[in-house]
Scaffold this motif. Structure first.
Motif, PDB file in Angstrom:
ATOM      1  N   ASP A 149      51.540  42.908  51.682  1.00  0.00           N
ATOM      2  CA  ASP A 149      50.146  43.343  51.533  1.00  0.00           C
ATOM      3  C   ASP A 149      49.957  44.740  52.134  1.00  0.00           C
ATOM      4  N   TRP A 150      48.891  45.383  51.692  1.00  0.00           N
ATOM      5  CA  TRP A 150      48.473  46.646  52.281  1.00  0.00           C
ATOM      6  C   TRP A 150      47.471  46.372  53.399  1.00  0.00           C
ATOM      7  N   LEU A 151      47.545  47.152  54.477  1.00  0.00           N
ATOM      8  CA  LEU A 151      46.577  47.100  55.566  1.00  0.00           C
ATOM      9  C   LEU A 151      45.936  48.477  55.669  1.00  0.00           C
ATOM     10  N   LEU A 152      44.615  48.523  55.472  1.00  0.00           N
ATOM     11  CA  LEU A 152      43.891  49.790  55.364  1.00  0.00           C
ATOM     12  C   LEU A 152      42.972  49.962  56.564  1.00  0.00           C
ATOM     13  N   THR A 153      43.063  51.112  57.235  1.00  0.00           N
ATOM     14  CA  THR A 153      42.261  51.393  58.430  1.00  0.00           C
ATOM     15  C   THR A 153      41.694  52.808  58.353  1.00  0.00           C
ATOM     16  N   GLY A 154      40.389  52.926  58.682  1.00  0.00           N
ATOM     17  CA  GLY A 154      39.787  54.254  58.694  1.00  0.00           C
ATOM     18  C   GLY A 154      38.278  54.190  58.617  1.00  0.00           C
ATOM     19  N   GLU A 194      37.358  41.148  54.319  1.00  0.00           N
ATOM     20  CA  GLU A 194      37.330  40.975  55.775  1.00  0.00           C
ATOM     21  C   GLU A 194      37.773  42.259  56.464  1.00  0.00           C
ATOM     22  N   GLY A 195      36.984  42.681  57.459  1.00  0.00           N
ATOM     23  CA  GLY A 195      37.282  43.912  58.179  1.00  0.00           C
ATOM     24  C   GLY A 195      36.656  45.146  57.562  1.00  0.00           C
ATOM     25  N   PHE A 196      35.935  44.957  56.458  1.00  0.00           N
ATOM     26  CA  PHE A 196      35.291  46.073  55.756  1.00  0.00           C
ATOM     27  C   PHE A 196      33.794  45.990  56.010  1.00  0.00           C
ATOM     28  N   THR A 197      33.264  46.914  56.819  1.00  0.00           N
ATOM     29  CA  THR A 197      31.847  46.864  57.184  1.00  0.00           C
ATOM     30  C   THR A 197      31.145  48.161  56.786  1.00  0.00           C
ATOM     31  N   ARG A 198      29.849  48.056  56.604  1.00  0.00           N
ATOM     32  CA  ARG A 198      29.061  49.219  56.205  1.00  0.00           C
ATOM     33  C   ARG A 198      27.818  49.336  57.073  1.00  0.00           C
ATOM     34  N   ARG A 199      27.395  50.570  57.299  1.00  0.00           N
ATOM     35  CA  ARG A 199      26.181  50.852  58.053  1.00  0.00           C
ATOM     36  C   ARG A 199      25.372  51.884  57.293  1.00  0.00           C
ATOM     37  N   PRO A 200      24.105  51.569  56.982  1.00  0.00           N
ATOM     38  CA  PRO A 200      23.293  52.555  56.254  1.00  0.00           C
ATOM     39  C   PRO A 200      23.032  53.791  57.106  1.00  0.00           C
ATOM     40  N   ILE A 201      23.058  54.949  56.480  1.00  0.00           N
ATOM     41  CA  ILE A 201      22.754  56.210  57.148  1.00  0.00           C
ATOM     42  C   ILE A 201      21.289  56.532  56.883  1.00  0.00           C
ATOM     43  N   VAL A 219      41.927  46.209  56.948  1.00  0.00           N
ATOM     44  CA  VAL A 219      41.507  45.458  55.761  1.00  0.00           C
ATOM     45  C   VAL A 219      42.753  45.103  54.955  1.00  0.00           C
ATOM     46  N   ARG A 220      42.969  43.800  54.765  1.00  0.00           N
ATOM     47  CA  ARG A 220      44.167  43.327  54.061  1.00  0.00           C
ATOM     48  C   ARG A 220      43.898  43.283  52.559  1.00  0.00           C
ATOM     49  N   LEU A 221      44.761  43.964  51.815  1.00  0.00           N
ATOM     50  CA  LEU A 221      44.605  44.040  50.370  1.00  0.00           C
ATOM     51  C   LEU A 221      45.903  43.634  49.689  1.00  0.00           C
ATOM     52  N   PRO A 222      45.815  42.925  48.579  1.00  0.00           N
ATOM     53  CA  PRO A 222      47.029  42.566  47.840  1.00  0.00           C
ATOM     54  C   PRO A 222      47.661  43.787  47.207  1.00  0.00           C
ATOM     55  N   VAL A 223      48.891  43.638  46.778  1.00  0.00           N
ATOM     56  CA  VAL A 223      49.630  44.753  46.188  1.00  0.00           C
ATOM     57  C   VAL A 223      48.878  45.331  44.998  1.00  0.00           C
TER      58      VAL A 223
END
Length: 388
Positions: A149-154, A194-201, A219-223
């Motif tokens: 899996d891919w793990l995405l951070t930022g 999961e792990g993907f959050t948003r905040r309104p500006i 954030v865990r993502l499939p291939v």
């Protein structure tokens, strides 16, 4: 060769979209913004009529056209006072990238919904510390050696419409196994991952589409969330950014046309000293100049769209940047002159032009500032040395 005269098909599309826009109009958009919601009714009807996916492949539910056709849709809705910003993002950027570089499974999963408006995708590139420098993007993706899996951070900022989107096409970077350097890549991230959050500006500008800051925490993502070829990241990225610039030009031209039309109507009707104010050159000439500037910007936009749809990515890059620059400048001047023509009435809610003063500035700032476009033209077109 491109032609300066629109085809009968383009004229028919323009007239049909203009009729749809006029049925909704500025009052509809203003009302939805006041209610804090997206113009879902207009979006849905535009999708049902085939306008949202006019640029997407026919085999996946689209109209089989290109950015030239989609820019007509956005321009005419804007000229009617009800532009749809997500047209820039969902079908133009995300739809184009998936249509050009996605797997067959990704195309089947996303393109029909993007085309008819039942699914929407946002686009995440801008970061707090990167600004206009896509080479400084720090959102990174790494592989989980155990699962693949891919793990995405930022983090991302000023991402439009995340609250109404089913997923976000995120621009990140992966490590090149050969060089160890980071290279750009694209991932489809479901809104509820999961792990993907948003905040309104909290924005000063009132718009139907809200802006968000995004946080991706492993954030865990499939291939199959990865879009395209790992070794063609920049090509794939700019395949989405050129349509973004062209569509931003369409957005600005439509807005400028709307403001100019209101001012011309007022200048014809408003009578002072036994004559309509539009009879005076001090009023008429600036409006004529605004019209000329908008028409010139449209020509460059049409050139850019033609080059892009013809597959000339390099030529389209220069023209798309120029079109966005010209349209942003023309829009700001047209809105300013429209407000000035109405005088005090230009600042009232009744005439609805004052809010466009702030909105017009967006066309100068996003998705890339006019200064960065001037940098691009001075470096790429004129061959001048870089200052950075």
């Amino acid at each position: 060769m491109t032609t300066l005269i629109e085809s009968d098909e383009h004229k028919a599309l323009r007239a049909a979209v203009a009729a749809l826009g006029q049925r909704y109009g500025r009052d509809y958009l203003t009302r939805t913004v006041a209610e804090g919601r997206h113009p879902a009714e207009l979006w849905a009807e535009a999708g049902e009529l085939g306008y949202l996916g006019v640029n997407l492949p026919e085999e996946h539910g689209g109209g089989g056209g290109g950015i030239a056709e989609l820019s007509i849709v956005l321009e005419e809705l804007g000229a009617a006072g009800c532009p749809l910003l997500m047209l820039v993002v969902s079908p133009a950027i995300c739809g184009t990238v998936i249509a050009r570089f996605g797997t067959e499974e990704q195309k089947r999963a996303w393109l029909p919904g993007l085309a008819d408006g039942t699914r929407t995708m946002a686009f995440g590139i801008t970061e707090p510390d990167a600004g206009s420098n896509s080479h400084r993007i720090t959102t990174t993706a790494r592989r989980d050696p155990g699962t693949g899996d891919w793990l995405l951070t930022g983090r991302k900022v000023f991402i439009s419409g995340v609250d109404i989107a089913d997923a976000v096409l995120i621009v990140g970077r992966t490590e090149d196994a050969r060089t160890g350097r980071l290279k750009p890549c694209l991932f489809i991230v479901p809104r509820e991952a999961e792990g993907f959050t948003r905040r309104p500006i909290d924005m000063e500008i009132n718009a139907a589409e809200k802006q968000f800051e995004l946080t991706l925490d492993d954030v865990r993502l499939p291939v199959d969330a990865f879009v395209g070829d790992e070794d063609a990241g920049l090509l794939q990225l700019f395949a989405g950014l050129n349509p973004e610039r062209i569509m931003t030009a369409a957005f600005a031209i439509g807005m400028g046309r709307y403001a100019l039309a209101r001012a011309v109507e007022y200048a014809r009707d408003r009578t002072v000293w036994q004559a309509p104010i539009g009879a005076h050159q001090a009023v008429a000439h600036p409006l004529a100049q605004a019209h000329i500037d908008l028409e010139l910007a449209r020509l460059m936009m049409q050139k850019a769209a033609h080059l892009y749809d013809a597959g000339d990515d390099a030529g389209a890059g220069e023209a798309a940047n120029m079109a966005k620059y010209a349209a942003g400048e023309a829009c700001v001047k047209a809105v300013d002159q429209a407000v000035h023509t109405l005088g005090g009435n230009g600042l009232t809610r009744e005439f609805g032009l004052a809010s466009l003063i702030t909105a017009a500035r967006v066309a100068r700032i996003a998705p890339v500032s006019r200064e960065m476009i001037l940098n691009y033209v001075s470096h790429q077109s004129l061959g001048l040395p870089k200052s950075y």
